[in-house]
Design a protein around this motif. Structure first.
Motif, PDB file in Angstrom:
ATOM      1  N   TYR A 149       0.009 -12.835  -8.451  1.00  0.00           N
ATOM      2  CA  TYR A 149       0.262 -11.803  -7.434  1.00  0.00           C
ATOM      3  C   TYR A 149       0.380 -12.426  -6.053  1.00  0.00           C
ATOM      4  CZ  TYR A 149      -0.565  -7.783  -4.397  1.00  0.00           C
ATOM      5  OH  TYR A 149      -0.461  -6.828  -3.429  1.00  0.00           O
ATOM      6  N   ASN A 150       1.433 -12.015  -5.340  1.00  0.00           N
ATOM      7  CA  ASN A 150       1.645 -12.461  -3.960  1.00  0.00           C
ATOM      8  C   ASN A 150       2.006 -11.219  -3.151  1.00  0.00           C
ATOM      9  OD1 ASN A 150       3.240 -13.201  -1.559  1.00  0.00           O
ATOM     10  ND2 ASN A 150       3.062 -15.294  -2.326  1.00  0.00           N
ATOM     11  N   LYS A 151       1.069 -10.760  -2.353  1.00  0.00           N
ATOM     12  CA  LYS A 151       1.263  -9.508  -1.615  1.00  0.00           C
ATOM     13  C   LYS A 151       2.531  -9.525  -0.780  1.00  0.00           C
ATOM     14  CE  LYS A 151      -0.596  -6.291   1.729  1.00  0.00           C
ATOM     15  NZ  LYS A 151      -1.550  -6.018   2.765  1.00  0.00           N
ATOM     16  N   ASP A 152       2.800 -10.619  -0.085  1.00  0.00           N
ATOM     17  CA  ASP A 152       3.994 -10.671   0.772  1.00  0.00           C
ATOM     18  C   ASP A 152       5.272 -10.485  -0.034  1.00  0.00           C
ATOM     19  OD1 ASP A 152       2.400 -11.078   3.016  1.00  0.00           O
ATOM     20  OD2 ASP A 152       2.629 -13.259   2.965  1.00  0.00           O
ATOM     21  N   GLN A 153       5.332 -11.092  -1.210  1.00  0.00           N
ATOM     22  CA  GLN A 153       6.521 -10.934  -2.061  1.00  0.00           C
ATOM     23  C   GLN A 153       6.652  -9.503  -2.565  1.00  0.00           C
ATOM     24  OE1 GLN A 153       6.271 -13.840  -5.195  1.00  0.00           O
ATOM     25  NE2 GLN A 153       6.642 -15.567  -3.811  1.00  0.00           N
ATOM     26  N   ILE A 154       5.541  -8.900  -2.906  1.00  0.00           N
ATOM     27  CA  ILE A 154       5.569  -7.523  -3.407  1.00  0.00           C
ATOM     28  C   ILE A 154       5.969  -6.552  -2.296  1.00  0.00           C
ATOM     29  CG2 ILE A 154       4.167  -5.659  -4.411  1.00  0.00           C
ATOM     30  CD1 ILE A 154       4.966  -8.007  -6.327  1.00  0.00           C
ATOM     31  N   VAL A 155       5.434  -6.740  -1.115  1.00  0.00           N
ATOM     32  CA  VAL A 155       5.808  -5.896   0.023  1.00  0.00           C
ATOM     33  C   VAL A 155       7.303  -6.040   0.299  1.00  0.00           C
ATOM     34  CG1 VAL A 155       5.546  -5.590   2.524  1.00  0.00           C
ATOM     35  CG2 VAL A 155       3.521  -5.812   1.078  1.00  0.00           C
ATOM     36  N   ALA A 156       7.788  -7.268   0.310  1.00  0.00           N
ATOM     37  CA  ALA A 156       9.217  -7.495   0.575  1.00  0.00           C
ATOM     38  C   ALA A 156      10.072  -6.837  -0.506  1.00  0.00           C
ATOM     39  CB  ALA A 156       9.510  -8.988   0.660  1.00  0.00           C
ATOM     40  N   ALA A 157       9.684  -6.995  -1.761  1.00  0.00           N
ATOM     41  CA  ALA A 157      10.460  -6.407  -2.863  1.00  0.00           C
ATOM     42  C   ALA A 157      10.459  -4.881  -2.775  1.00  0.00           C
ATOM     43  CB  ALA A 157       9.892  -6.874  -4.202  1.00  0.00           C
ATOM     44  N   ALA A 158       9.296  -4.295  -2.530  1.00  0.00           N
ATOM     45  CA  ALA A 158       9.205  -2.832  -2.431  1.00  0.00           C
ATOM     46  C   ALA A 158       9.994  -2.313  -1.234  1.00  0.00           C
ATOM     47  CB  ALA A 158       7.740  -2.407  -2.333  1.00  0.00           C
ATOM     48  N   ASN A 159       9.970  -3.039  -0.130  1.00  0.00           N
ATOM     49  CA  ASN A 159      10.739  -2.624   1.045  1.00  0.00           C
ATOM     50  C   ASN A 159      12.236  -2.686   0.784  1.00  0.00           C
ATOM     51  OD1 ASN A 159       8.493  -2.003   2.587  1.00  0.00           O
ATOM     52  ND2 ASN A 159       8.417  -4.000   3.574  1.00  0.00           N
ATOM     53  N   VAL A 160      12.679  -3.679   0.024  1.00  0.00           N
ATOM     54  CA  VAL A 160      14.100  -3.762  -0.333  1.00  0.00           C
ATOM     55  C   VAL A 160      14.488  -2.553  -1.179  1.00  0.00           C
ATOM     56  CG1 VAL A 160      15.755  -4.995  -1.810  1.00  0.00           C
ATOM     57  CG2 VAL A 160      14.386  -6.251  -0.147  1.00  0.00           C
ATOM     58  N   ILE A 161      13.674  -2.234  -2.158  1.00  0.00           N
ATOM     59  CA  ILE A 161      13.972  -1.095  -3.036  1.00  0.00           C
ATOM     60  C   ILE A 161      14.067   0.189  -2.214  1.00  0.00           C
ATOM     61  CG2 ILE A 161      13.065   0.314  -4.938  1.00  0.00           C
ATOM     62  CD1 ILE A 161      11.778  -2.433  -5.938  1.00  0.00           C
ATOM     63  N   ALA A 162      13.118   0.390  -1.311  1.00  0.00           N
ATOM     64  CA  ALA A 162      13.142   1.594  -0.464  1.00  0.00           C
ATOM     65  C   ALA A 162      14.355   1.580   0.463  1.00  0.00           C
ATOM     66  CB  ALA A 162      11.849   1.694   0.338  1.00  0.00           C
ATOM     67  N   ALA A 163      14.676   0.426   1.019  1.00  0.00           N
ATOM     68  CA  ALA A 163      15.823   0.350   1.941  1.00  0.00           C
ATOM     69  C   ALA A 163      17.122   0.683   1.228  1.00  0.00           C
ATOM     70  CB  ALA A 163      15.898  -1.033   2.580  1.00  0.00           C
ATOM     71  N   ALA A 205       4.994   2.088   0.437  1.00  0.00           N
ATOM     72  CA  ALA A 205       3.710   2.394   1.075  1.00  0.00           C
ATOM     73  C   ALA A 205       2.551   1.810   0.267  1.00  0.00           C
ATOM     74  CB  ALA A 205       3.542   3.908   1.238  1.00  0.00           C
ATOM     75  N   ALA A 206       2.611   1.920  -1.052  1.00  0.00           N
ATOM     76  CA  ALA A 206       1.554   1.373  -1.898  1.00  0.00           C
ATOM     77  C   ALA A 206       1.516  -0.146  -1.785  1.00  0.00           C
ATOM     78  CB  ALA A 206       1.758   1.796  -3.349  1.00  0.00           C
ATOM     79  N   ALA A 207       2.677  -0.767  -1.759  1.00  0.00           N
ATOM     80  CA  ALA A 207       2.743  -2.231  -1.656  1.00  0.00           C
ATOM     81  C   ALA A 207       2.079  -2.710  -0.369  1.00  0.00           C
ATOM     82  CB  ALA A 207       4.189  -2.703  -1.725  1.00  0.00           C
ATOM     83  N   ALA A 208       2.272  -1.974   0.701  1.00  0.00           N
ATOM     84  CA  ALA A 208       1.697  -2.360   1.990  1.00  0.00           C
ATOM     85  C   ALA A 208       0.171  -2.392   1.954  1.00  0.00           C
ATOM     86  CB  ALA A 208       2.180  -1.418   3.088  1.00  0.00           C
ATOM     87  N   THR A 209      -0.438  -1.602   1.066  1.00  0.00           N
ATOM     88  CA  THR A 209      -1.897  -1.576   0.970  1.00  0.00           C
ATOM     89  C   THR A 209      -2.449  -2.778   0.203  1.00  0.00           C
ATOM     90  OG1 THR A 209      -2.078  -0.372  -1.143  1.00  0.00           O
ATOM     91  CG2 THR A 209      -1.848   0.957   0.891  1.00  0.00           C
ATOM     92  N   GLY A 210      -1.624  -3.349  -0.664  1.00  0.00           N
ATOM     93  CA  GLY A 210      -2.083  -4.455  -1.499  1.00  0.00           C
ATOM     94  C   GLY A 210      -2.891  -4.016  -2.715  1.00  0.00           C
ATOM     95  N   ASP A 211      -3.094  -2.725  -2.877  1.00  0.00           N
ATOM     96  CA  ASP A 211      -3.856  -2.185  -4.009  1.00  0.00           C
ATOM     97  C   ASP A 211      -2.973  -2.232  -5.257  1.00  0.00           C
ATOM     98  OD1 ASP A 211      -4.990  -0.525  -5.977  1.00  0.00           O
ATOM     99  OD2 ASP A 211      -5.669   0.962  -4.537  1.00  0.00           O
ATOM    100  N   GLN A 212      -3.268  -3.173  -6.144  1.00  0.00           N
ATOM    101  CA  GLN A 212      -2.410  -3.373  -7.303  1.00  0.00           C
ATOM    102  C   GLN A 212      -2.375  -2.164  -8.232  1.00  0.00           C
ATOM    103  OE1 GLN A 212      -2.418  -7.294  -9.174  1.00  0.00           O
ATOM    104  NE2 GLN A 212      -3.550  -8.058  -7.397  1.00  0.00           N
TER     105      GLN A 212
END
Length: 156
Positions: A59-73, A125-132
């Motif tokens: 798990y890498n929070k930064d990668q997950i946040v980036a991936a989730a933000n791309v999907i939302a964008a 939003a969930a990705a930004a929290t880091g709560d898996q």
């Protein structure tokens, strides 16, 4: 005040150019652009799945946040404009899989698209929290929203 006015003028000009560009877009280009958008989202979904759902990759929070933000964008980018009438036939990078029924039931398409946008935004939003646990649950909702549209409007 001048900056605000200049920004507003630039915004209107950009929107006007974008609208003209969409009006002149070839069907094949629209299909290609939407296929690219979905492929890019799929690649980012794969990153989240590998790290949060399967645990196959650390798990890498930064990668997950980036991936989730791309999907939302991409979900919120106005991809509906890439479904001009008649684009149930033709090719982009490959033959389109959109069923003709897609264009005959726009209220349902709009509902499904809205559900997808909501789910994608909740994933970001969930990705930004880091709560898996929250990310995994939100990821499932995105998958469900994709499947709901595919089941009705995508050929196998």
């Amino acid at each position: 005040m001048k900056k605000l006015l200049a920004g507003a003028v630039l915004g209107v000009a950009t929107l006007s150019v974008a609208t003209v560009s969409l009006a002149q877009m070839k069907t094949e280009d629209a299909i290609k652009f939407r296929q690219a958008g979905y492929a890019f989202m799929s690649w980012n979904m794969g990153k989240i799945k590998a790290q949060v759902v399967d645990g196959a990759v650390p798990y890498n929070k930064d990668q997950i946040v980036a991936a989730a933000n791309v999907i939302a964008a991409v979900a919120n980018s106005g991809m509906g404009a890439l479904y001009p009438a008649g684009s149930d036939k033709g090719s982009g990078f490959h033959e389109t899989k959109v069923k003709p029924e897609f264009f005959q039931n726009m209220p349902e398409v709009g509902k499904l698209a809205g559900n997808f946008n909501t789910a994608a935004n909740e994933l970001a939003a969930a990705a930004a929290t880091g709560d898996q646990g929250a990310i995994k649950a939100a990821f499932g909702k995105v998958g469900e929203s994709c499947k709901a549209c595919h089941d009705q409007f995508r050929a196998k």
